[in-house]
Design an enzyme around this catalytic site. Structure first.
Site, mmCIF file in Angstrom:
data_model
loop_
_atom_site.group_PDB
_atom_site.id
_atom_site.type_symbol
_atom_site.label_atom_id
_atom_site.label_comp_id
_atom_site.label_asym_id
_atom_site.label_seq_id
_atom_site.Cartn_x
_atom_site.Cartn_y
_atom_site.Cartn_z
ATOM 1 N N ARG A 55 49.286 69.506 37.747
ATOM 2 C CA ARG A 55 49.677 68.770 36.536
ATOM 3 C C ARG A 55 48.472 68.571 35.603
ATOM 4 N NH1 ARG A 55 50.241 64.000 37.244
ATOM 5 N NH2 ARG A 55 49.520 63.810 39.401
ATOM 6 N N LYS A 197 58.026 66.145 37.651
ATOM 7 C CA LYS A 197 57.417 64.833 37.481
ATOM 8 C C LYS A 197 57.787 64.206 36.132
ATOM 9 C CE LYS A 197 55.411 64.465 41.446
ATOM 10 N NZ LYS A 197 55.966 63.523 42.453
ATOM 11 N N HIS A 216 57.920 56.616 44.592
ATOM 12 C CA HIS A 216 57.280 57.888 44.946
ATOM 13 C C HIS A 216 57.144 57.902 46.466
ATOM 14 C CE1 HIS A 216 53.623 60.777 44.511
ATOM 15 N NE2 HIS A 216 54.743 61.441 44.669
ATOM 16 N N SER A 234 50.391 62.936 46.403
ATOM 17 C CA SER A 234 50.386 64.332 46.815
ATOM 18 C C SER A 234 49.252 64.598 47.801
ATOM 19 C CB SER A 234 50.211 65.223 45.585
ATOM 20 O OG SER A 234 50.119 66.564 45.950
ATOM 21 N N LYS A 238 53.657 63.199 52.873
ATOM 22 C CA LYS A 238 55.038 62.724 52.743
ATOM 23 C C LYS A 238 56.049 63.759 53.219
ATOM 24 C CE LYS A 238 55.431 61.738 48.424
ATOM 25 N NZ LYS A 238 54.213 62.493 48.041
ATOM 26 N N THR A 239 55.878 64.990 52.728
ATOM 27 C CA THR A 239 56.837 66.039 53.076
ATOM 28 C C THR A 239 56.754 66.388 54.558
ATOM 29 O OG1 THR A 239 56.723 66.967 50.846
ATOM 30 C CG2 THR A 239 57.558 68.402 52.581
ATOM 31 N N ASP A 253 60.210 63.231 48.331
ATOM 32 C CA ASP A 253 59.247 62.816 47.310
ATOM 33 C C ASP A 253 59.681 61.658 46.407
ATOM 34 O OD1 ASP A 253 56.683 63.235 46.137
ATOM 35 O OD2 ASP A 253 57.600 64.296 44.474
ATOM 36 N N ARG A 317 52.216 75.926 46.612
ATOM 37 C CA ARG A 317 53.450 75.148 46.751
ATOM 38 C C ARG A 317 54.642 76.041 47.049
ATOM 39 N NH1 ARG A 317 53.582 69.313 46.399
ATOM 40 N NH2 ARG A 317 51.624 68.711 45.441
#
Length: 525
Positions: A55, A197, A216, A234, A238-239, A253, A317
């Site tokens: 980003r 996002k 988030h 990130s 989390k994933t 997410d 990704r």
């Protein structure tokens, strides 16, 4: 131009073909025909996003307009631009998207019908339509017949704004939100995550104004309906950690929490691929197949991907529809959570692998949002940098962080939720000296939280931070439970410990108000 479903209102001219809501197979055919990327050995399509592999937060703006300007928390995160600049950029974007074939993809954000928003994305790249189809909730065919968007994104990634200095913007890249017009425009960056996002930022604007919490976090649920939330930025896991063969995945997410429970914003997952190992992360590895979409990975002439190769970016990704995870919750909804886990990647290597938090500590660490920005997730980040991101997502919060913190506190109290802090970062030293916490050890900590066995252990309190840590835990080397034990140089640990504590204390001062002060739950020097 087609007048179906309001496509004639997009403001574009001379459109040749409108490829509207293509199927996965049709999108794949277009990706191949357009030469937008390559196919891996197992049929997964792979693209490169150019010079931007993360980003561009310094290029994100909201239009200064009423009434949203009275709600938005203006500052370094939420920067303003004028209506005139937006109109000028919108003209550039619509000119870029005119006189050519375009892809239009419609989707929902939010699995709860009473809270969801209808999203339309316009782009000139098939793979970006594919990304949107993966990441958001795919409407049923009958829903598409009368689909009316609540919000529209124009993605003109091939356009660079040469007038950025005249516009008083940061660079020739722009991501601009006009809340009153329900439009976002993107230019100069091909990175797919800007669309994802961008919608998340808008959900973080809309929902709290309705008394609903936007988060988030990832979420999963056990066989007894015991929902767990995993907050984190990130790269914190989390994933990986919410994708669990023993539990059904709600999402990896972004979620909402209303009076009925938890609901996923998305219909897919966006997982980091760097170092992906089929032994440690079999579900994610298995999700990378036809209909998934890889970004910025390195592969050989035969289409075999080298997930260890970060030469393009550490932020490799994959996006894939959540159906690629066999053990997902079909409804993408779950009951109110029993456990909340804050994930932090501590680059200093001084936080314990697992700590039990009081309600006050939970509020403190939620508002602090400490972690390390991991290489590649943002433009200019090449190695982990210690950072504080309130609510574990400050970059996506249009409203003041205390709005989200108050909502979380109310829900923790109402539903009696237990909260833990888990460090997925470094142990045995800081970044560059110590090693990253093993996934195996972290999973053992998570498992003990979810099955409740951690509460059967004896706890002790750490100095300075006052964190409550177990003295032993099944599946975890006892030595690493107290991070000081893992450092060869104890005096260096003590100095780093104090240094991080001072950073916490300094950072939290900006959140102290007369009616909201949890500074007493933080570290003390």
């Amino acid at each position: 131009m087609s007048k179906v479903n309001g496509l004639d209102s997009l403001g574009l001219s001379g459109i040749k073909e409108v490829y509207h809501n293509l199927s996965y197979d049709e999108l794949y055919e277009h990706e191949i025909k357009n030469g937008e990327g390559k196919t891996t050995f197992n049929g997964t399509f792979a693209v490169d996003t150019g010079i931007f592999t993360g980003r561009s937060p310094k290029d994100k703006y909201f239009v200064m307009s009423k009434p949203s300007n009275g709600n938005i928390s203006w500052g370094k995160v939420n920067k303003s631009t004028s209506k005139e600049v937006f109109d000028d950029l919108f003209d550039k974007v619509t000119e870029q998207l005119s006189n050519k074939d375009i892809y239009v993809q419609d989707a929902y954000c939010g699995a709860a019908p009473e809270s969801r928003k209808s999203i339309r994305v316009v782009t000139e790249l098939a793979w970006q339509a594919h990304f949107v189809k993966n990441m958001f909730i795919r409407p049923e065919e009958e829903d598409l017949d009368n689909f009316t968007p609540d919000f529209t994104i124009y993605n003109a990634c091939k356009l660079s704004n040469e007038d950025y200095e005249k516009h008083d913007l940061h660079s020739d890249v722009f991501v601009v939100f006009n809340v009153e017009k329900n439009i976002a425009i993107i230019g100069g960056t091909w990175y797919g995550g800007e669309m994802k996002k961008g919608v998340f930022s808008m959900m973080n604007y809309w929902l709290p104004l309705e008394g609903k919490l936007a988060m988030h976090c990832s979420a999963n649920v056990g066989s007894e309906g015991d929902t767990a939330l995993f907050f984190g930025l990130s790269g914190t896991g989390k994933t990986t950690l919410s994708t669990d063969a023993k539990r059904r995945l709600i999402g990896d997410d972004e979620h909402g929490w209303d009076d009925k429970g938890i609901f996923n914003f998305e219909g897919g997952c966006y997982a980091k691929c760097i170092g992906l190992d089929p032994q440690n992360e079999p579900e994610i590895y298995g999700a990378i197949r036809r209909d998934a979409l890889l970004e910025n990975v390195v592969m050989d002439e035969d289409g075999k991907v080298d997930y260890a190769d970060g030469s393009k970016t550490e932020n490799t990704r994959v996006s894939y529809p959540i159906q690629h995870i066999a053990n997902h919750k079909r409804s993408l909804k779950a009951p109110h959570p029993k456990k909340i886990i804050f994930l932090t990647a501590d680059a200093f290597g001084v936080l314990p692998p697992v700590s039990r938090l009081t309600k006050e500590q939970a509020m403190y660490y939620f508002m602090s949002g400490y972690t390390a920005k991991v290489a590649g997730t943002e433009r200019g980040i090449t190695e982990p940098v210690a950072t504080f991101s309130s609510c574990f997502g400050e970059a996506f919060l249009p409203l003041h962080p205390t709005v989200y913190a108050k909502l979380l506190g109310e829900k923790i109290d109402k539903h009696g939720v237990d909260v833990y802090l888990v460090n997925t970062g470094w142990t045995g030293g800081c970044y560059g000296v110590g090693t990253r916490m093993s996934i195996k050890a972290t999973r053992a900590c998570i498992d003990s939280i979810l099955d409740g066995s951690i509460e059967n252990e004896e706890f002790v309190e750490t100095p300075i931070f006052g964190l409550s840590i177990p003295t032993k835990l099944d599946g975890v080397d006892t030595e690493i439970l107290n991070p000081r034990n893992t450092w060869q140089n104890k005096s260096l640990f003590d100095a780093s410990h104090k240094e991080l504590a001072a950073m916490f204390i300094k950072n939290f001062k900006k959140y102290i108000t007369e009616d909201l002060d949890f500074s007493g739950a933080g570290p003390k020097l």
